[in-house]
Structure formats: structure tokens, C-alpha cells
Design an enzyme around this catalytic site. Structure first.
Site, PDB file in Angstrom:
ATOM      1  N   TYR A 110       3.983   5.538   5.420  1.00  0.00           N
ATOM      2  CA  TYR A 110       3.287   5.712   4.148  1.00  0.00           C
ATOM      3  C   TYR A 110       2.249   6.826   4.244  1.00  0.00           C
ATOM      4  O   TYR A 110       1.217   6.687   4.914  1.00  0.00           O
ATOM      5  CB  TYR A 110       2.597   4.414   3.711  1.00  0.00           C
ATOM      6  CG  TYR A 110       3.525   3.256   3.455  1.00  0.00           C
ATOM      7  CD1 TYR A 110       4.907   3.417   3.362  1.00  0.00           C
ATOM      8  CD2 TYR A 110       3.025   1.966   3.297  1.00  0.00           C
ATOM      9  CE1 TYR A 110       5.757   2.337   3.120  1.00  0.00           C
ATOM     10  CE2 TYR A 110       3.855   0.883   3.055  1.00  0.00           C
ATOM     11  CZ  TYR A 110       5.219   1.081   2.973  1.00  0.00           C
ATOM     12  OH  TYR A 110       6.055   0.004   2.741  1.00  0.00           O
ATOM     13  N   GLN A 153      11.485  -8.144   5.397  1.00  0.00           N
ATOM     14  CA  GLN A 153      10.895  -7.616   4.158  1.00  0.00           C
ATOM     15  C   GLN A 153      11.951  -6.798   3.415  1.00  0.00           C
ATOM     16  O   GLN A 153      12.472  -5.821   3.937  1.00  0.00           O
ATOM     17  CB  GLN A 153       9.684  -6.738   4.492  1.00  0.00           C
ATOM     18  CG  GLN A 153       8.964  -6.215   3.260  1.00  0.00           C
ATOM     19  CD  GLN A 153       7.788  -5.321   3.600  1.00  0.00           C
ATOM     20  OE1 GLN A 153       7.738  -4.160   3.212  1.00  0.00           O
ATOM     21  NE2 GLN A 153       6.826  -5.853   4.348  1.00  0.00           N
ATOM     22  N   SER A 159      10.284   0.654 -13.265  1.00  0.00           N
ATOM     23  CA  SER A 159      11.086   1.876 -13.189  1.00  0.00           C
ATOM     24  C   SER A 159      12.397   1.683 -12.427  1.00  0.00           C
ATOM     25  O   SER A 159      13.332   2.483 -12.577  1.00  0.00           O
ATOM     26  CB  SER A 159      10.280   3.010 -12.539  1.00  0.00           C
ATOM     27  OG  SER A 159       9.979   2.696 -11.182  1.00  0.00           O
ATOM     28  N   THR A 170       0.808  -1.232   0.000  1.00  0.00           N
ATOM     29  CA  THR A 170       0.000   0.000   0.000  1.00  0.00           C
ATOM     30  C   THR A 170       0.838   1.278   0.000  1.00  0.00           C
ATOM     31  O   THR A 170       0.353   2.336   0.383  1.00  0.00           O
ATOM     32  CB  THR A 170      -0.946   0.032   1.224  1.00  0.00           C
ATOM     33  OG1 THR A 170      -0.154   0.024   2.429  1.00  0.00           O
ATOM     34  CG2 THR A 170      -1.890  -1.168   1.226  1.00  0.00           C
ATOM     35  N   TYR A 202       9.186  -6.689  -1.299  1.00  0.00           N
ATOM     36  CA  TYR A 202       8.481  -5.481  -1.738  1.00  0.00           C
ATOM     37  C   TYR A 202       9.000  -5.066  -3.110  1.00  0.00           C
ATOM     38  O   TYR A 202      10.086  -5.455  -3.538  1.00  0.00           O
ATOM     39  CB  TYR A 202       8.565  -4.366  -0.709  1.00  0.00           C
ATOM     40  CG  TYR A 202       9.893  -3.667  -0.501  1.00  0.00           C
ATOM     41  CD1 TYR A 202      10.317  -2.649  -1.356  1.00  0.00           C
ATOM     42  CD2 TYR A 202      10.700  -3.962   0.596  1.00  0.00           C
ATOM     43  CE1 TYR A 202      11.513  -1.975  -1.139  1.00  0.00           C
ATOM     44  CE2 TYR A 202      11.893  -3.298   0.828  1.00  0.00           C
ATOM     45  CZ  TYR A 202      12.298  -2.298  -0.053  1.00  0.00           C
ATOM     46  OH  TYR A 202      13.482  -1.633   0.164  1.00  0.00           O
TER      47      TYR A 202
END
Length: 288
Positions: A59, A169, A205, A25, A197
């Protein structure tokens, strides 16, 4: 409405099962005009079996957690919620408050998994103590880390209760395979799945020429999928990596879920290895 894509199946060391494909997210919740669409996308992902939702206090300065909190209302017990604490909040003076703030934004009484977002100046021993206190209080069910390299993981797990860490992660995609040299094997040896991730390299990109590479395009065409689905299938190919692609639209969510059905052949994997070789030496951990 939809069919579950049989995505679950990676056990954590405490016996919990998590899906090979979850939902990231990062940047979700930043644009109010997209809020409804993003909530629907997350809810559809849960319907399709991608019931792990990963967020962080970082985030959007909490905006992502707020949106996730709305998305999981009424389905909380079906969702494996992951959030992350800033390194400068990971000491005993701040970690409880950070966790409480995340719980408030997420409108839930517990996190299924709480991660240290990256290594900062707070000693690992202090972060572990804080995490363990949160577990004892029932505010988190388990904890892990993010963006730690092999030497960091060895240091962490040598400490008291450091082996309670259930995952790390890190950035991992076909164009960034550095963890395969030592970190991924080390974690597999210690029963600690990697959570990947940016498995789509942020829509390509992060690695120039990845999505448009002839080998990627050819193999994708042979499987009648798009290059992004191929990258996702590659990332979860071992059954020991949890990938958390972001998808802010329902169409992308469906594409991601369908990637779990792709069966790559040995020839496919050999061709991808030739195009994007495995590491032959230690490289610094790739971080975004």
C-alpha cells in the site's frame, strides 16, 4: 469522548479476540495533505472499538504503514495490527527483511497478524517455514493468507504447520458472494474466520447498481441508516466474518462503527438474497 460500539467478539483459533469490524488502509497515506485527518480517523476508529488496523507493504509502497505507525503511537497495546507481505518477498530469502521493514515503518516490535498478500511462485511450504520462524522470533504473533481460493486453502493446510493459518482475507460484499459457495463454509468448518476486504465494494464502484438498488435503499431507510451502513451490517451478519472497510474521515469512521448495531431481520436478508442471489455454482475467486 466516544462510546465503544461493542464490536469485538470473533475468536481466532489461538483464542485471540478480534473485532467484527476493523479498519482498512488501502490508499491511506498516499496524500500528505490528508495525513492528519487520516491519523485522527484511525485513532477514532480504535476508540469506537474497531481496533484491528489492516495494512500492507504494497500500500503506497510503505506509505500506509508509515501513517499507521504514527496513528498507533501511544496506543499500540490496544491495536491489533495486520500487515501483508508481497508474494515475491514470501520466500526464506526475503520474508524476514520484508517483515523488519514493515515493523520499522509501523514503529512497533511485532505484528499481531502477518498475511501472504496473494499466491505467487514461492512454494507454500517455504512461506510457512518463513512465517513460523517469524513467530519463533517474536516478530509476528500469528500468520494467515489473502486472496486464496478453496483449493489453495486445502493445499496449504495439508502441509506441515499449514493449519497454523488463522485467516484468509478475500474480497466479499453483497454484490460479490462467490465465496459463499464453498470457501466460506470450508473456513467456518475449519475454525478460520474470513476477513473481508472491500465490504462496501469500493463505495459501490465494484458492482454497478449496488448502492442505488431499490431494495438496498428501502431496507436502509427502514433501519434509518445509509446504504453503506447496510452493506457493512450485511457483511458481518453471521458473526463469523471480519470486515475491514476503509474510512479516511472521522464521519465515515463513526458511520462504520454504527453499522455494528444494525440488526437485519430474516425478511431483510431474504429480500437482499432475492436482489443479489447466493451463488449456485463455483465461480473464480473475485480479486481486486
Amino acid at each position: 469522548m466516544t462510546t465503544n460500539h461493542n464490536i469485538t467478539g470473533i475468536p481466532l483459533r489461538d483464542g485471540a479476540n478480534v473485532p467484527r469490524l476493523g479498519q482498512g488502509t488501502w490508499y491511506i497515506g498516499d496524500r500528505p495533505s490528508h495525513k492528519s485527518e487520516e491519523i485522527r480517523a484511525l485513532q477514532l476508529g480504535v476508540e469506537l472499538g474497531m481496533n484491528l488496523i489492516d495494512t500492507a507493504e504494497m500500500y503506497g509502497d510503505g506509505k500506509s504503514e508509515l501513517l499507521v505507525g504514527e496513528a498507533i503511537q501511544g496506543i499500540r497495546d490496544r491495536v491489533f495490527v495486520v500487515s501483508k507481505v508481497y508474494p515475491h518477498h514470501a520466500g526464506l530469502n526475503h520474508i524476514v527483511q520484508s517483515c523488519d521493514n514493515s515493523l520499522r515503518r509501523l514503529q512497533t516490535d511485532r505484528l499481531d497478524l502477518y498475511l501472504l498478500h496473494w499466491r505467487g511462485s514461492v512454494p507454500f511450504s517455504e512461506t510457512i517455514e518463513g512465517m513460523e520462524k517469524l513467530v519463533e522470533a517474536g516478530k509476528i504473533l500469528r500468520w494467515g493468507v489473502s486472496n486464496l481460493d478453496t483449493s489453495d486453502m486445502k493445499e496449504l493446510t495439508r502441509l506441515s504447520k499449514g493449519t497454523h493459518c488463522v485467516t484468509n482475507q478475500v474480497l466479499y460484499h453483497l454484490g460479490s458472494r462467490g465465496i459463499e459457495y464453498d470457501l466460506l463454509p470450508w473456513q467456518q468448518e475449519h475454525g478460520m474466520p474470513v476477513m473481508a476486504y472491500c465490504p462496501l465494494a469500493q463505495a459501490g464502484s465494484l458492482r454497478k447498481g449496488l448502492i442505488g438498488h431499490p431494495t438496498v435503499k428501502e431496507i436502509a431507510e427502514q433501519h434509518q441508516v445509509n446504504p453503506f451502513q447496510l452493506l457493512l451490517a450485511w457483511c458481518i451478519r453471521s458473526g463469523q466474518v471480519i470486515a475491514i472497510p476503509k474510512a479516511s474521515s472521522e464521519a465515515h469512521v463513526i458511520q462504520n462503527a454504527e453499522a455494528a448495531r444494525i440488526q437485519l431481520t430474516e425478511e431483510d436478508l431474504s429480500r437482499l438474497d432475492a436482489a443479489f442471489p447466493k451463488p449456485t455454482r463455483k465461480t473464480p475467486l473475485d480479486i481486486v
